[in-house]
Design a protein around this motif. Structure first.
Motif, PDB file in Angstrom:
ATOM      1  N   ILE A  84     -30.006 -50.703   8.706  1.00 47.23           N
ATOM      2  CA  ILE A  84     -29.654 -51.510   9.326  1.00 47.23           C
ATOM      3  C   ILE A  84     -31.177 -51.770  10.791  1.00 47.23           C
ATOM      4  O   ILE A  84     -31.262 -52.528  11.057  1.00 47.23           O
ATOM      5  N   SER A  85     -30.939 -50.221  11.000  1.00 46.05           N
ATOM      6  CA  SER A  85     -31.951 -50.209  12.172  1.00 46.05           C
ATOM      7  C   SER A  85     -33.522 -50.928  12.381  1.00 46.05           C
ATOM      8  O   SER A  85     -34.003 -51.333  13.307  1.00 46.05           O
ATOM      9  N   ALA A  86     -33.807 -50.798  11.354  1.00 45.62           N
ATOM     10  CA  ALA A  86     -35.232 -50.906  10.712  1.00 45.62           C
ATOM     11  C   ALA A  86     -35.554 -53.176  10.114  1.00 45.62           C
ATOM     12  O   ALA A  86     -36.273 -53.029  11.129  1.00 45.62           O
ATOM     13  N   ILE A  87     -34.325 -53.148  10.740  1.00 41.58           N
ATOM     14  CA  ILE A  87     -34.108 -54.691  10.281  1.00 41.58           C
ATOM     15  C   ILE A  87     -34.234 -54.994  11.404  1.00 41.58           C
ATOM     16  O   ILE A  87     -34.621 -56.263  11.957  1.00 41.58           O
ATOM     17  N   LEU A  88     -32.932 -55.017  12.411  1.00 44.78           N
ATOM     18  CA  LEU A  88     -32.903 -54.810  14.020  1.00 44.78           C
ATOM     19  C   LEU A  88     -34.226 -54.840  14.582  1.00 44.78           C
ATOM     20  O   LEU A  88     -34.550 -55.934  15.614  1.00 44.78           O
ATOM     21  N   LEU A  89     -35.593 -53.831  13.998  1.00 45.22           N
ATOM     22  CA  LEU A  89     -36.476 -53.313  15.280  1.00 45.22           C
ATOM     23  C   LEU A  89     -37.324 -54.159  14.277  1.00 45.22           C
ATOM     24  O   LEU A  89     -38.247 -55.675  15.076  1.00 45.22           O
ATOM     25  N   ALA A  90     -38.032 -54.634  13.113  1.00 43.17           N
ATOM     26  CA  ALA A  90     -38.249 -56.324  12.290  1.00 43.17           C
ATOM     27  C   ALA A  90     -37.976 -57.253  13.296  1.00 43.17           C
ATOM     28  O   ALA A  90     -39.426 -57.916  13.716  1.00 43.17           O
ATOM     29  N   ASN A  91     -36.928 -57.813  13.186  1.00 40.05           N
ATOM     30  CA  ASN A  91     -36.833 -59.086  14.226  1.00 40.05           C
ATOM     31  C   ASN A  91     -36.492 -58.692  15.475  1.00 40.05           C
ATOM     32  O   ASN A  91     -36.829 -59.864  16.432  1.00 40.05           O
TER      33      ASN A  91
END
Length: 137
Positions: A84-91
């Protein structure tokens, strides 16, 4: 306009980045809403999405040209996220970059709106730091 770029091309750039900005913010907002129950952050993200609204949106939409987008295929890094943190960071990055493009493009269209996108971008920088603090990146 006093440049060499035709308005249809500039409006296409605006349309793509409006979509990118709002989509990125929406992903961040929904993760914080449904996974983290973070009402305060969600309200601020919603406010930013609304600030990123433009008048005459149909004008920009009319110049959308998906068929001729030379980079519409996803890259390998876009096809995979580890958590989830990777999704947040990418967005966050997607939204910040789109806000920067819009800030620059609107210098040719509406300088007041350009400042709105600058506000969105800087607010996203601060929210990213707050939201991702303590996550394993």
């Amino acid at each position: 306009m006093t440049n060499n770029i035709s308005e249809p091309k500039l409006f296409r750039l605006v349309d793509a980045n409006l979509n990118r900005l709002k989509e990125g913010i929406r992903v961040i907002e929904d993760i914080n809403r449904y996974l983290f129950d973070n009402e305060t952050l969600c309200k601020e993200l919603k406010t930013l999405r609304h600030l990123a609204t433009v008048e005459d949106y149909p004008l920009f939409l009319s110049h959308r040209d998906i068929q001729n987008d030379v980079l519409k295929t996803s890259t390998a890094s876009e096809k995979r996220r580890d958590d989830i943190s990777a999704i947040l960071l990418a967005n966050y990055k997607r939204a910040q970059e789109a806000a920067r493009v819009l800030e620059e493009a609107f210098k040719l269209i509406d300088s007041d709106k350009s400042e709105d996108f600058k506000t969105v971008r800087y607010r996203l920088y601060a929210l990213e730091q707050e939201n991702l603090k303590g996550m394993n990146l």
